[in-house]
Design a protein around this motif. Structure first.
Motif, mmCIF file in Angstrom:
data_model
loop_
_atom_site.group_PDB
_atom_site.id
_atom_site.type_symbol
_atom_site.label_atom_id
_atom_site.label_comp_id
_atom_site.label_asym_id
_atom_site.label_seq_id
_atom_site.Cartn_x
_atom_site.Cartn_y
_atom_site.Cartn_z
ATOM 1 N N GLU A 131 0.828 -1.209 0.000
ATOM 2 C CA GLU A 131 0.000 0.000 0.000
ATOM 3 C C GLU A 131 0.862 1.257 0.000
ATOM 4 O OE1 GLU A 131 -3.592 2.100 2.586
ATOM 5 O OE2 GLU A 131 -2.981 0.058 3.058
ATOM 6 N N ASN A 132 1.952 1.230 0.776
ATOM 7 C CA ASN A 132 2.863 2.374 0.812
ATOM 8 C C ASN A 132 3.607 2.514 -0.517
ATOM 9 O OD1 ASN A 132 2.049 2.631 3.442
ATOM 10 N ND2 ASN A 132 3.831 1.609 4.300
ATOM 11 N N ARG A 133 3.886 1.373 -1.153
ATOM 12 C CA ARG A 133 4.572 1.387 -2.451
ATOM 13 C C ARG A 133 3.697 2.078 -3.501
ATOM 14 N NH1 ARG A 133 8.697 -1.853 -4.821
ATOM 15 N NH2 ARG A 133 8.892 -2.947 -2.831
ATOM 16 N N GLN A 134 2.377 1.878 -3.408
ATOM 17 C CA GLN A 134 1.459 2.560 -4.332
ATOM 18 C C GLN A 134 1.580 4.066 -4.203
ATOM 19 O OE1 GLN A 134 -2.598 1.201 -3.806
ATOM 20 N NE2 GLN A 134 -2.510 0.069 -5.711
ATOM 21 N N ARG A 135 1.600 4.548 -2.946
ATOM 22 C CA ARG A 135 1.748 5.991 -2.721
ATOM 23 C C ARG A 135 3.071 6.485 -3.302
ATOM 24 N NH1 ARG A 135 0.203 4.470 2.712
ATOM 25 N NH2 ARG A 135 -1.975 4.981 3.103
ATOM 26 N N LEU A 136 4.127 5.729 -3.043
ATOM 27 C CA LEU A 136 5.454 6.123 -3.514
ATOM 28 C C LEU A 136 5.514 6.130 -5.041
ATOM 29 C CD1 LEU A 136 8.299 6.947 -2.745
ATOM 30 C CD2 LEU A 136 8.914 4.526 -2.560
ATOM 31 N N ASN A 137 4.862 5.158 -5.676
ATOM 32 C CA ASN A 137 4.829 5.114 -7.144
ATOM 33 C C ASN A 137 4.197 6.375 -7.716
ATOM 34 O OD1 ASN A 137 6.091 2.657 -7.480
ATOM 35 N ND2 ASN A 137 4.206 1.477 -7.620
ATOM 36 N N VAL A 138 3.082 6.809 -7.106
ATOM 37 C CA VAL A 138 2.401 8.027 -7.575
ATOM 38 C C VAL A 138 3.331 9.233 -7.431
ATOM 39 C CG1 VAL A 138 0.481 9.619 -7.138
ATOM 40 C CG2 VAL A 138 0.079 7.148 -7.101
ATOM 41 N N TRP A 139 3.987 9.331 -6.270
ATOM 42 C CA TRP A 139 4.916 10.443 -6.037
ATOM 43 C C TRP A 139 6.074 10.418 -7.037
ATOM 44 C CZ3 TRP A 139 5.327 14.921 -3.533
ATOM 45 C CH2 TRP A 139 6.591 15.470 -3.326
ATOM 46 N N MET A 140 6.616 9.238 -7.312
ATOM 47 C CA MET A 140 7.745 9.124 -8.237
ATOM 48 C C MET A 140 7.329 9.453 -9.670
ATOM 49 S SD MET A 140 10.423 8.557 -6.591
ATOM 50 C CE MET A 140 11.180 7.833 -5.139
ATOM 51 N N LEU A 141 6.122 9.048 -10.053
ATOM 52 C CA LEU A 141 5.635 9.372 -11.392
ATOM 53 C C LEU A 141 5.479 10.878 -11.565
ATOM 54 C CD1 LEU A 141 2.995 6.514 -11.749
ATOM 55 C CD2 LEU A 141 4.980 6.851 -13.235
ATOM 56 N N ILE A 142 4.970 11.530 -10.523
ATOM 57 C CA ILE A 142 4.834 12.992 -10.554
ATOM 58 C C ILE A 142 6.209 13.644 -10.615
ATOM 59 C CG2 ILE A 142 4.134 15.001 -9.169
ATOM 60 C CD1 ILE A 142 1.798 13.134 -8.147
ATOM 61 N N SER A 143 7.139 13.129 -9.826
ATOM 62 C CA SER A 143 8.504 13.682 -9.795
ATOM 63 C C SER A 143 9.200 13.503 -11.131
ATOM 64 C CB SER A 143 9.320 13.010 -8.685
ATOM 65 O OG SER A 143 8.762 13.307 -7.424
ATOM 66 N N LYS A 144 9.008 12.341 -11.754
ATOM 67 C CA LYS A 144 9.619 12.096 -13.062
ATOM 68 C C LYS A 144 9.097 13.097 -14.091
ATOM 69 C CE LYS A 144 9.930 8.753 -16.800
ATOM 70 N NZ LYS A 144 9.329 7.557 -17.409
ATOM 71 N N ASN A 145 7.814 13.399 -14.017
ATOM 72 C CA ASN A 145 7.204 14.354 -14.942
ATOM 73 C C ASN A 145 7.737 15.766 -14.716
ATOM 74 O OD1 ASN A 145 4.802 16.487 -15.205
ATOM 75 N ND2 ASN A 145 4.508 14.930 -16.783
ATOM 76 N N ARG A 146 7.997 16.112 -13.442
ATOM 77 C CA ARG A 146 8.394 17.483 -13.092
ATOM 78 C C ARG A 146 9.904 17.722 -13.151
ATOM 79 N NH1 ARG A 146 5.219 21.729 -12.993
ATOM 80 N NH2 ARG A 146 6.715 22.652 -11.529
ATOM 81 N N VAL A 147 10.703 16.667 -13.138
ATOM 82 C CA VAL A 147 12.150 16.850 -12.976
ATOM 83 C C VAL A 147 12.777 17.634 -14.133
ATOM 84 C CG1 VAL A 147 12.964 14.721 -14.132
ATOM 85 C CG2 VAL A 147 14.209 15.627 -12.144
ATOM 86 N N HIS A 148 12.170 17.563 -15.312
ATOM 87 C CA HIS A 148 12.725 18.267 -16.475
ATOM 88 C C HIS A 148 12.271 19.726 -16.551
ATOM 89 C CE1 HIS A 148 14.288 14.525 -18.125
ATOM 90 N NE2 HIS A 148 13.110 13.964 -17.875
#
Length: 489
Positions: free
Chosen positions: A197-214
């Protein structure tokens, strides 16, 4: 910010109709619905017609009908009010606007108006409405971009894809090996195991971060200031090393602040399990703002309840939850009120009592004063963290409550005694931390309930005696609950 803020006024009324029907057992008179919504008959008729059209594709799962006097709701066992909300949100122009902004990071008015199939003036109005709600997050849509602190922007998107837009859509459209590898790298660098369940939250955060990092124009002013006491924090140092190494593999240049963003997120949300978080608390600087406040609030709770000391695991659990609350207050702004604040507060007051809610307000005042947060402003984050304080205090109360033994000794014919004993037991089920039974010979009780004043003072030993004025009366029930609370102190 409320979930309803993503809907139009008529859509809010329609989901309110569903909600009222759920709260009233699936049936409510037309007149009562009119009174509750405070609208004209023509408006309610139009809303019911709109509801019928909107849910026609879900006829096998949900239906709303009107027989001229009552409005009825039926839903299949696997369908819920949450899915009604998702149905409306999936068709919301404001939701589509935010999703487009996340995907493309900027837009022109003409381009987006065509995409959403609305006029330029309607688009301007939607943006103005959204900005009034985004203000509490410290962000704003301006000139086709989302402006504000990078941490607040990512946090808003995290809330948005967790509670408004279905996160499955985000995961399916963006998920790739890079995200999976980054989560695995985080587990490896931090020596932790992240639960599903925590991994799901982290996946969402990482996907958002990947989109924003550039994105080039990122702002970190507040984050840098708040991170000053944490630059040498062992967890931050591990995350920093991981971020720099990981992105270098893909020849992506990242700011030093990228690690700070992940540090704040990991501590504000339940990503680390309690054991791994406890290992971190053994290393963290106890003089840093969040740790200092955690300790002060724990001591305040112990003093308030007059506990000599807390069991080790209870105290550990308390630090785990408090640190999430305090980290969010320290780093973040705003919140999306997934649960109706007033309803939740009302339910928690019924469940926990006014004294506990009052003490939760005291703890919130301590935290907001410590971090210089203005409670006078409309701030959903402060409101939702209050609910978490109340829930935490309830958890502590349950865990620290000793079971009060209550014996019922009614003096009347046995045919009445047996029935009234059972009715008393049923009516006292809502009181936590008690065991109620018909009085047993030679058994020790903390409280005796009877309907006659005892003639022999030592008959019940050291037990406190309460003489019922009128069996099952609300007067007696309130007094019994008061005595139980006193016995628990």
């Amino acid at each position: 910010m409320k979930v309803e803020h993503f809907l139009e006024k008529n859509e809010v009324r329609e989901v309110t109709i569903f909600k009222q029907l759920v709260l009233n057992g699936g049936k409510l008179s037309y007149v009562e619905m009119l009174d509750y919504l405070a609208v004209a008959k023509a408006s309610l008729d139009k809303d019911l017609e709109s509801i019928s059209f909107r849910i026609q594709s879900l006829a096998d799962q949900v239906s709303v009908s009107y027989d001229g006097q009552y409005i009825f709701l039926t839903m299949s066992d696997e369908f819920s009010l949450q899915q009604i909300y998702q149905l409306y949100l999936s068709q919301s122009v404001k939701v589509k606007l935010i999703s487009f902004l996340f995907e493309h990071q900027e837009f022109s008015i003409i381009q987006l108006a065509q995409q959403l199939m609305i006029s330029d003036s309607s688009l301007f109005r939607k943006i103005k409405e959204l900005n009034s709600y985004l203000k509490e997050f410290g962000i704003k849509i301006r000139n086709g971009k989302l402006h504000g602190e990078e941490l607040n922007i990512r946090y808003f998107y995290f809330q948005f894809y967790s509670y408004i837009e279905e996160k499955e859509a985000l995961v399916v459209s963006h998920s790739d090996k890079q995200i999976t590898q980054m989560v695995q790298a985080m587990e490896s660098f931090l020596h932790v195991t992240i639960e599903p369940e925590n991994r799901q939250r982290l996946n969402v955060w990482m996907l958002i971060s990947k989109n924003r990092v550039h994105f080039k124009e990122k702002k970190y002013t507040h984050l840098r200031e708040q991170m000053q006491p944490y630059l040498e924090d062992p967890l931050h140092q591990k995350i920093r090393l991981m971020v720099l190494r990981y992105f270098s593999r893909y020849s992506i240049e990242v700011d030093e602040e990228e690690a700070m963003l992940h540090f704040a997120f990991l501590l504000a949300f339940p990503i680390l399990n309690e054991h791994d978080f406890h290992e971190y608390t053994l290393e963290r600087d106890r003089r840093a703002p969040i740790a200092t406040l955690d300790t002060y609030v724990v001591e305040t709770i112990i003093i308030h309840y007059k506990f000599r000391r807390l069991p080790y695991m209870v105290e550990r659990d308390m630090y785990y939850h408090l640190s999430h609350i305090h980290t969010k207050l320290y780093f973040f702004q705003g919140d999306i009120e997934v649960y109706d604040y007033e309803e939740m507060l009302s339910k928690e007051k019924q469940f926990t009592g006014r004294n506990l809610v009052s003490f939760a307000h005291t703890l919130l005042s301590i935290s907001t004063d410590k971090f210089g947060i203005n409670k006078a402003e409309e701030n959903s984050l402060v409101k939702m963290e209050l609910l978490k304080y109340i829930s935490l205090l309830a958890i502590i109360s349950f865990k620290m409550t000793t079971i009060i033994q209550i014996g019922i000794d009614l003096k009347m014919e046995s045919i009445y005694t047996e029935t009234l004993n059972q009715l008393l037991i049923l009516n006292m089920r809502h009181i936590n931390g008690i065991h109620v039974e018909a009085c047993q010979p030679n058994k020790v009780y903390d409280l005796i309930l009877t309907n006659e004043q005892p003639t022999q003072k030592d008959r019940y030993g050291d037990a406190q005696v309460y003489v019922l004025s009128e069996i099952l009366s609300s007067f007696d029930m309130e007094n019994i609950q008061r005595i139980v609370q006193q016995l628990n102190v």
